[in-house]
Design a protein around this motif. Structure first.
Motif, PDB file in Angstrom:
ATOM      1  N   LYS A   1       0.830  -1.202   0.000  1.00  0.00           N
ATOM      2  CA  LYS A   1       0.000   0.000   0.000  1.00  0.00           C
ATOM      3  C   LYS A   1       0.869   1.259   0.000  1.00  0.00           C
ATOM      4  N   ARG A   2       1.963   1.236   0.739  1.00  0.00           N
ATOM      5  CA  ARG A   2       2.886   2.388   0.716  1.00  0.00           C
ATOM      6  C   ARG A   2       3.432   2.612  -0.698  1.00  0.00           C
ATOM      7  N   SER A   3       3.767   1.524  -1.371  1.00  0.00           N
ATOM      8  CA  SER A   3       4.273   1.611  -2.740  1.00  0.00           C
ATOM      9  C   SER A   3       3.215   2.188  -3.677  1.00  0.00           C
ATOM     10  N   LEU A   4       1.978   1.737  -3.527  1.00  0.00           N
ATOM     11  CA  LEU A   4       0.889   2.249  -4.351  1.00  0.00           C
ATOM     12  C   LEU A   4       0.653   3.730  -4.075  1.00  0.00           C
ATOM     13  N   PHE A   5       0.711   4.140  -2.818  1.00  0.00           N
ATOM     14  CA  PHE A   5       0.561   5.549  -2.459  1.00  0.00           C
ATOM     15  C   PHE A   5       1.638   6.386  -3.162  1.00  0.00           C
ATOM     16  N   GLN A   6       2.889   5.928  -3.107  1.00  0.00           N
ATOM     17  CA  GLN A   6       3.986   6.658  -3.753  1.00  0.00           C
ATOM     18  C   GLN A   6       3.778   6.756  -5.263  1.00  0.00           C
ATOM     19  N   TYR A   7       3.323   5.676  -5.867  1.00  0.00           N
ATOM     20  CA  TYR A   7       3.065   5.678  -7.309  1.00  0.00           C
ATOM     21  C   TYR A   7       1.988   6.714  -7.652  1.00  0.00           C
ATOM     22  N   TYR A   8       0.895   6.729  -6.904  1.00  0.00           N
ATOM     23  CA  TYR A   8      -0.150   7.710  -7.175  1.00  0.00           C
ATOM     24  C   TYR A   8       0.351   9.132  -6.951  1.00  0.00           C
ATOM     25  N   ARG A   9       1.221   9.344  -5.994  1.00  0.00           N
ATOM     26  CA  ARG A   9       1.801  10.678  -5.775  1.00  0.00           C
ATOM     27  C   ARG A   9       2.619  11.133  -6.979  1.00  0.00           C
ATOM     28  N   VAL A  10       3.306  10.205  -7.633  1.00  0.00           N
ATOM     29  CA  VAL A  10       4.057  10.544  -8.849  1.00  0.00           C
ATOM     30  C   VAL A  10       3.097  11.022  -9.941  1.00  0.00           C
ATOM     31  N   ILE A  11       1.972  10.340 -10.114  1.00  0.00           N
ATOM     32  CA  ILE A  11       0.991  10.743 -11.124  1.00  0.00           C
ATOM     33  C   ILE A  11       0.449  12.133 -10.809  1.00  0.00           C
ATOM     34  N   ILE A  12       0.153  12.378  -9.538  1.00  0.00           N
ATOM     35  CA  ILE A  12      -0.350  13.692  -9.128  1.00  0.00           C
ATOM     36  C   ILE A  12       0.697  14.766  -9.413  1.00  0.00           C
ATOM     37  N   ARG A  13       1.929  14.490  -9.089  1.00  0.00           N
ATOM     38  CA  ARG A  13       3.018  15.444  -9.328  1.00  0.00           C
ATOM     39  C   ARG A  13       3.219  15.703 -10.817  1.00  0.00           C
ATOM     40  N   ASP A  14       3.265  14.627 -11.612  1.00  0.00           N
ATOM     41  CA  ASP A  14       3.533  14.761 -13.044  1.00  0.00           C
ATOM     42  C   ASP A  14       2.358  15.349 -13.814  1.00  0.00           C
ATOM     43  N   ARG A  15       1.128  15.107 -13.315  1.00  0.00           N
ATOM     44  CA  ARG A  15      -0.087  15.585 -13.984  1.00  0.00           C
ATOM     45  C   ARG A  15      -0.197  15.045 -15.408  1.00  0.00           C
ATOM     46  N   ARG A  16       0.356  13.837 -15.599  1.00  0.00           N
ATOM     47  CA  ARG A  16       0.343  13.195 -16.916  1.00  0.00           C
ATOM     48  C   ARG A  16      -0.042  11.726 -16.767  1.00  0.00           C
ATOM     49  N   ALA A  17      -0.526  11.152 -17.857  1.00  0.00           N
ATOM     50  CA  ALA A  17      -0.937   9.744 -17.864  1.00  0.00           C
ATOM     51  C   ALA A  17       0.265   8.833 -17.646  1.00  0.00           C
ATOM     52  N   HIS A  18       0.028   7.742 -16.925  1.00  0.00           N
ATOM     53  CA  HIS A  18       1.053   6.732 -16.676  1.00  0.00           C
ATOM     54  C   HIS A  18       0.552   5.372 -17.157  1.00  0.00           C
ATOM     55  N   TYR A  19       1.493   4.489 -17.417  1.00  0.00           N
ATOM     56  CA  TYR A  19       1.224   3.163 -17.970  1.00  0.00           C
ATOM     57  C   TYR A  19       1.831   2.097 -17.072  1.00  0.00           C
ATOM     58  N   CYS A  20       1.106   1.014 -16.868  1.00  0.00           N
ATOM     59  CA  CYS A  20       1.625  -0.145 -16.131  1.00  0.00           C
ATOM     60  C   CYS A  20       1.434  -1.393 -16.974  1.00  0.00           C
ATOM     61  N   GLU A  21       2.482  -2.205 -17.033  1.00  0.00           N
ATOM     62  CA  GLU A  21       2.378  -3.542 -17.610  1.00  0.00           C
ATOM     63  C   GLU A  21       2.468  -4.509 -16.446  1.00  0.00           C
ATOM     64  N   ILE A  22       1.540  -5.451 -16.378  1.00  0.00           N
ATOM     65  CA  ILE A  22       1.390  -6.276 -15.183  1.00  0.00           C
ATOM     66  C   ILE A  22       1.332  -7.753 -15.574  1.00  0.00           C
ATOM     67  N   PHE A  23       2.150  -8.541 -14.889  1.00  0.00           N
ATOM     68  CA  PHE A  23       2.058  -9.996 -14.977  1.00  0.00           C
ATOM     69  C   PHE A  23       1.557 -10.490 -13.635  1.00  0.00           C
ATOM     70  N   GLY A  24       0.500 -11.275 -13.657  1.00  0.00           N
ATOM     71  CA  GLY A  24      -0.009 -11.893 -12.437  1.00  0.00           C
ATOM     72  C   GLY A  24       0.328 -13.366 -12.441  1.00  0.00           C
ATOM     73  N   ARG A  25       0.931 -13.822 -11.345  1.00  0.00           N
ATOM     74  CA  ARG A  25       1.332 -15.226 -11.252  1.00  0.00           C
ATOM     75  C   ARG A  25       0.741 -15.841  -9.995  1.00  0.00           C
ATOM     76  N   GLY A  26       0.348 -17.092 -10.129  1.00  0.00           N
ATOM     77  CA  GLY A  26      -0.129 -17.828  -8.964  1.00  0.00           C
ATOM     78  C   GLY A  26      -1.581 -17.539  -8.665  1.00  0.00           C
ATOM     79  N   GLY A  27      -2.087 -18.247  -7.672  1.00  0.00           N
ATOM     80  CA  GLY A  27      -3.475 -18.038  -7.253  1.00  0.00           C
ATOM     81  C   GLY A  27      -4.433 -18.159  -8.409  1.00  0.00           C
TER      82      GLY A  27
END
Length: 179
Positions: free
Chosen positions: A115-141
């Motif tokens: 959650k701390r990591s997610l908070f920091q990531y969202y703060r970067v988006i707020i600071r940059d005021r620009r769209a961001h992209y994530c590529e995600i691999f989900g493994r397991g479960g």
């Protein structure tokens, strides 16, 4: 917050599932591979007041995007000390599971490191005021090596303050492994 966070990798455990996430500023439209992320980014680009600026939140109407609603997630960023995930569409719930913290208030000093990591990531988006992209691999479960992407779009109020981050998740492939 270091500039390294603007482009980086992180691994988040979500129950028995592990998410490997690579994130960056959305500065190359060739990154967008799912029709859902592409359609939403096209709308976002067409509704900006300036070339790189965010879209006003008041312009967005969920009913105009009903076919994409299951792919949406929405983050309230009005509190400078916290963010709150206020909505997950059904496709997002199916891909990420029910432990995606809907309604949770997430702070920089949260007990969970993911959650701390997610908070920091969202703060970067707020600071940059620009769209961001994530590529995600989900493994397991329940994910069985799914490969998906998301875009995170800052939305502003009348004064230009980022008050929401509208996210869209799209599946790229199933049963893949990260490179």
């Amino acid at each position: 917050m270091s500039d390294r966070m603007a482009k980086g990798k992180r691994v988040l455990p979500v129950g028995p599932t592990e998410l490997q996430i690579e994130h960056r500023l959305l500065d190359d439209l060739g990154l967008l591979r799912s029709p859902q992320t592409r359609a939403m980014y096209d709308w976002y680009r067409d509704h900006r007041d300036c070339e790189e600026g965010p879209v006003q939140w008041a312009v967005f109407d969920l009913l105009d995007h009903a076919p994409l609603a299951e792919n949406f997630f929405l983050v309230n960023t009005e509190d400078p000390e916290a963010v709150q995930i206020v909505l997950h569409g059904e496709k997002v719930r199916r891909l990420l599971g029910n432990s995606t913290w809907t309604k949770d208030v997430i702070r920089e000093d949260d007990a969970l490191p993911e959650k701390r990591s997610l908070f920091q990531y969202y703060r970067v988006i707020i600071r940059d005021r620009r769209a961001h992209y994530c590529e995600i691999f989900g493994r397991g479960g329940y994910l069985r090596n799914n490969h998906f992407e998301s875009i995170d779009l800052p939305m502003v109020d009348e004064e230009g303050k980022v008050v929401r981050i509208l996210g869209v998740l799209g599946v790229i492939g199933e049963n893949e492994t990260p490179a």
